[in-house]
Design an enzyme around this catalytic site. Structure first.
Site, PDB file in Angstrom:
ATOM      1  N   PHE A 183       0.958  -1.087   0.119  1.00  0.00           N
ATOM      2  CA  PHE A 183       0.171   0.123  -0.143  1.00  0.00           C
ATOM      3  C   PHE A 183       0.867   1.340  -0.033  1.00  0.00           C
ATOM      4  CE2 PHE A 183      -2.075  -3.359   2.623  1.00  0.00           C
ATOM      5  CZ  PHE A 183      -2.912  -3.767   1.514  1.00  0.00           C
ATOM      6  N   ARG A 184       2.071   1.147  -0.746  1.00  0.00           N
ATOM      7  CA  ARG A 184       3.090   2.255  -0.598  1.00  0.00           C
ATOM      8  C   ARG A 184       3.155   2.726   0.751  1.00  0.00           C
ATOM      9  NH1 ARG A 184       4.082   2.874  -5.606  1.00  0.00           N
ATOM     10  NH2 ARG A 184       2.497   2.254  -7.324  1.00  0.00           N
TER      11      ARG A 184
END
Ligand SMILES: Cc1cc2nc3c(=O)[nH]c(=O)nc-3n(C[C@H](O)[C@H](O)[C@H](O)COP(=O)(O)O)c2cc1C
Length: 205
Positions: A183-184
């Protein structure tokens, strides 16, 4: 917080200094992909015009990170004007990046001699043949110079190190370890030198 985002990197980099985790990540990268010792080296002119290229890491300890090159190359010219550099390793197979910045000094003749002696003979000849970063009319000229130096050294057991081929040591003032996460929400752990100690912290991804 998603379950996948664990405290893994905190455990991974529990150290109070960056050299041990650097050695561990480099070792893991060497096992994981070819030419993992490749690092991008950024330099800049006195006026701050940047340039970047790949070089190979040939030594690393608490004194710094060492690479070898031609002292008449563009990078060497820039380092004479402005003895600071930034390095970046990117290991795709591990989703990792390490960034380093610091002041640069000569690695010294003895160290350069010792490393040069380990190179295969034709690479030693190649160092003589290449006027790195200078304009070259054609491939044929380079090959002719190579042949010339090969003949010159044919009768000699040892190829001496060209005076313009040497090592530089980047003495790190800052290290950043970057680990890809879902999810970065990547991890970034930074060490900043404070005298002989290191201040450690995190950055938003
Ligand atoms: C994987 C890789 C490793 C390299 N290693 C070195 C090196 O250790 N030393 C070096 O002088 N050039 C090395 N080069 C070539 C440099 O990237 C660059 O072309 C050369 O040093 C001239 O750069 P300059 O004109 O900015 O000085 C390497 C290139 C690649 C792609």
């Amino acid at each position: 917080m998603p379950a996948e985002i664990s405290a893994e990197i905190i455990d991974e980099i529990a150290d109070n200094e960056p050299f041990a985790p650097f050695a561990r990540w480099l070792e893991a990268a060497m096992r994981s992909e070819p030419l993992a010792e490749t690092m991008m080296l950024a330099t800049a002119t006195r006026d701050g015009v940047p340039s970047v290229r790949a070089v190979l890491l040939k030594g690393a300890d608490a004194q710094g990170l060492v690479f070898y090159t031609n002292l008449e190359s563009r990078k060497a010219e820039e380092l004479r004007e402005n003895p600071r550099a930034a390095l970046c390793f990117h290991w795709k197979s591990l989703g990792r990046q390490i960034r380093v910045q610091g002041r640069v000094a000569s690695a010294g003749a003895e160290e350069a001699d010792a490393y040069f002696a380990t190179r295969v003979r034709d690479s030693q000849i190649g160092a003589w043949a290449s006027a790195q970063s200078r304009p070259l009319e054609s491939r044929a000229v380079l090959e002719a110079r190579f042949a010339e130096f090969r003949d010159k050294y044919a009768a000699q057991e040892r190829v001496s190190r060209p005076a313009n081929w040497a090592g530089y040591r980047v003495r790190p003032e800052r290290f950043e370890f970057w680990q890809e996460r879902p999810f970065r929400l990547h991890d970034r752990v930074v060490f900043v030198r404070e005298g002989e100690a290191w201040r450690k912290g995190r950055l938003y991804p």
